[in-house]
Design a protein around this motif. Structure first.
Motif, short mmCIF file in Angstrom:
data_model
loop_
_atom_site.label_atom_id
_atom_site.label_comp_id
_atom_site.label_asym_id
_atom_site.label_seq_id
_atom_site.Cartn_x
_atom_site.Cartn_y
_atom_site.Cartn_z
N SER A 208 0.82 -1.20 0.00
CA SER A 208 0.00 0.00 0.00
C SER A 208 0.86 1.26 0.00
N LEU A 209 1.92 1.26 0.81
CA LEU A 209 2.83 2.41 0.85
C LEU A 209 3.63 2.54 -0.44
N ASN A 210 4.03 1.41 -1.02
CA ASN A 210 4.75 1.45 -2.30
C ASN A 210 3.91 2.12 -3.38
N THR A 211 2.63 1.80 -3.40
CA THR A 211 1.73 2.41 -4.38
C THR A 211 1.66 3.91 -4.18
N MET A 212 1.57 4.34 -2.94
CA MET A 212 1.49 5.77 -2.63
C MET A 212 2.80 6.48 -2.96
N TYR A 213 3.93 5.88 -2.60
CA TYR A 213 5.24 6.48 -2.83
C TYR A 213 5.76 6.26 -4.25
N GLN A 214 5.14 5.33 -4.98
CA GLN A 214 5.60 4.91 -6.30
C GLN A 214 7.00 4.31 -6.21
N THR A 215 7.16 3.42 -5.24
CA THR A 215 8.42 2.71 -5.05
C THR A 215 8.17 1.21 -5.17
N ASP A 216 9.24 0.45 -5.08
CA ASP A 216 9.12 -1.01 -5.19
C ASP A 216 9.97 -1.67 -4.11
N ARG A 217 9.92 -1.14 -2.91
CA ARG A 217 10.70 -1.68 -1.81
C ARG A 217 10.09 -2.98 -1.29
N GLN A 218 10.94 -3.81 -0.69
CA GLN A 218 10.49 -5.08 -0.14
C GLN A 218 10.49 -5.03 1.39
N VAL A 219 9.67 -5.86 2.00
CA VAL A 219 9.66 -5.96 3.46
C VAL A 219 10.97 -6.56 3.93
N GLU A 220 11.30 -6.34 5.20
CA GLU A 220 12.54 -6.86 5.76
C GLU A 220 12.28 -7.52 7.11
N TRP A 221 13.05 -8.53 7.42
CA TRP A 221 12.96 -9.17 8.72
C TRP A 221 13.63 -8.27 9.75
N GLY A 222 12.90 -7.86 10.77
CA GLY A 222 13.44 -6.96 11.78
C GLY A 222 14.13 -7.72 12.89
N LYS A 223 15.15 -8.47 12.56
CA LYS A 223 15.81 -9.38 13.49
C LYS A 223 16.26 -8.73 14.81
N PRO A 224 16.88 -7.53 14.79
CA PRO A 224 17.42 -7.00 16.06
C PRO A 224 16.44 -6.19 16.91
N PHE A 225 15.20 -6.04 16.47
CA PHE A 225 14.30 -5.11 17.14
C PHE A 225 13.52 -5.77 18.28
N TYR A 226 13.61 -5.16 19.44
CA TYR A 226 12.99 -5.67 20.67
C TYR A 226 11.50 -5.95 20.48
N LEU A 227 10.77 -4.98 19.95
CA LEU A 227 9.32 -5.11 19.82
C LEU A 227 8.95 -6.33 18.99
N LEU A 228 9.69 -6.57 17.92
CA LEU A 228 9.38 -7.69 17.05
C LEU A 228 9.83 -9.02 17.65
#
Length: 236
Positions: free
Chosen positions: A168-188
């Motif tokens: 949804s954000l890619n469509t708005m920004y007109q980008t083609d970024r991919q999701v990433e695994w948030g390995k080091p993040f406490y919340l995740l």
């Protein structure tokens, strides 16, 4: 929603029972501030938790006179109102400029940062949460780096939620970024329910900064995040 996301969802359902999320010991959290959008007795069904990153003494990243904590809060408030207006049960963990670590009197740690993170995680333990969406802003040494990045847990539903918001954000920004695994993040790592961190754009990039700092741009970002959440919930 792009066709590739629909295809991803059908495949990812096969992974839901193969990929586990990290566990942590739950701890009670202190009462929320009176002006918070939280009433524990009011929620008998799963809710969407919107986590406005940073706050108070913790300004997050910055550029010129722009502070991440203020952008996070503004976008989060808009997402909260958009989802609430559509009938979703939703909670916003802060609606002012204060640090959640100030509310954490139960964790015996001298680290303000750890107390802040633990307080955010603790809210998801107290409430019957369905998903947690943490809103942040990105920064890079490379000024050309731009666009949204959504980080996910090592868990199938989190991945699906991240893909939906990212698309949804890619469509708005007109980008083609991919999701990433948030390995080091406490919340995740420690939240038990499906959670994602939404890096809404790069404050270090002029184009993104204009989007992040304007009311109109923040509204567009909030609409995209909300649309991604709603799509995920509709296909789950």
């Amino acid at each position: 929603m792009p066709r590739r996301i629909s295809m991803c969802f059908s495949v990812l359902f096969l992974f839901l029972f193969l990929i586990g999320s990290a566990n942590a010991t739950a701890a009670p959290t202190a009462p929320q501030k009176e002006d918070d959008h939280v009433s524990h007795a009011a929620f008998r069904h799963p809710v969407i938790i919107i986590d406005a990153g940073h706050g108070g003494i913790d300004g997050g990243t910055s550029a010129d006179d722009l502070l991440e904590k203020n952008i996070n809060l503004s976008i989060s408030q808009k997402v909260y109102m958009m989802l609430k207006s559509k009938g979703y049960a939703v909670v916003l963990n802060r609606n002012g400029d204060y640090a959640l670590s100030d509310d954490n009197t139960w964790l015996k740690s001298r680290s303000r940062h750890l107390k802040d993170l633990a307080q955010r995680k603790g809210l998801s333990d107290e409430l019957p949460s369905e998903i947690i969406v943490s809103v942040h802003v990105n920064w890079s040494k490379k000024e050309k780096s731009h666009g949204p990045v959504v980080l996910h847990q090592r868990e199938g539903r989190s991945y699906m939620l991240a893909e939906s918001i990212q698309s949804s954000l890619n469509t708005m920004y007109q980008t083609d970024r991919q999701v990433e695994w948030g390995k080091p993040f406490y919340l995740l790592n420690y939240v038990k329910k499906p959670a994602v961190i939404v890096e809404a754009g790069f404050i270090s990039n002029l184009q993104d900064r204009e989007m992040l700092s304007s009311s109109r741009g923040q509204k567009k970002i909030a609409e995209a995040i909300s649309a991604g959440i709603i799509y995920y919930l509709s296909v789950l």
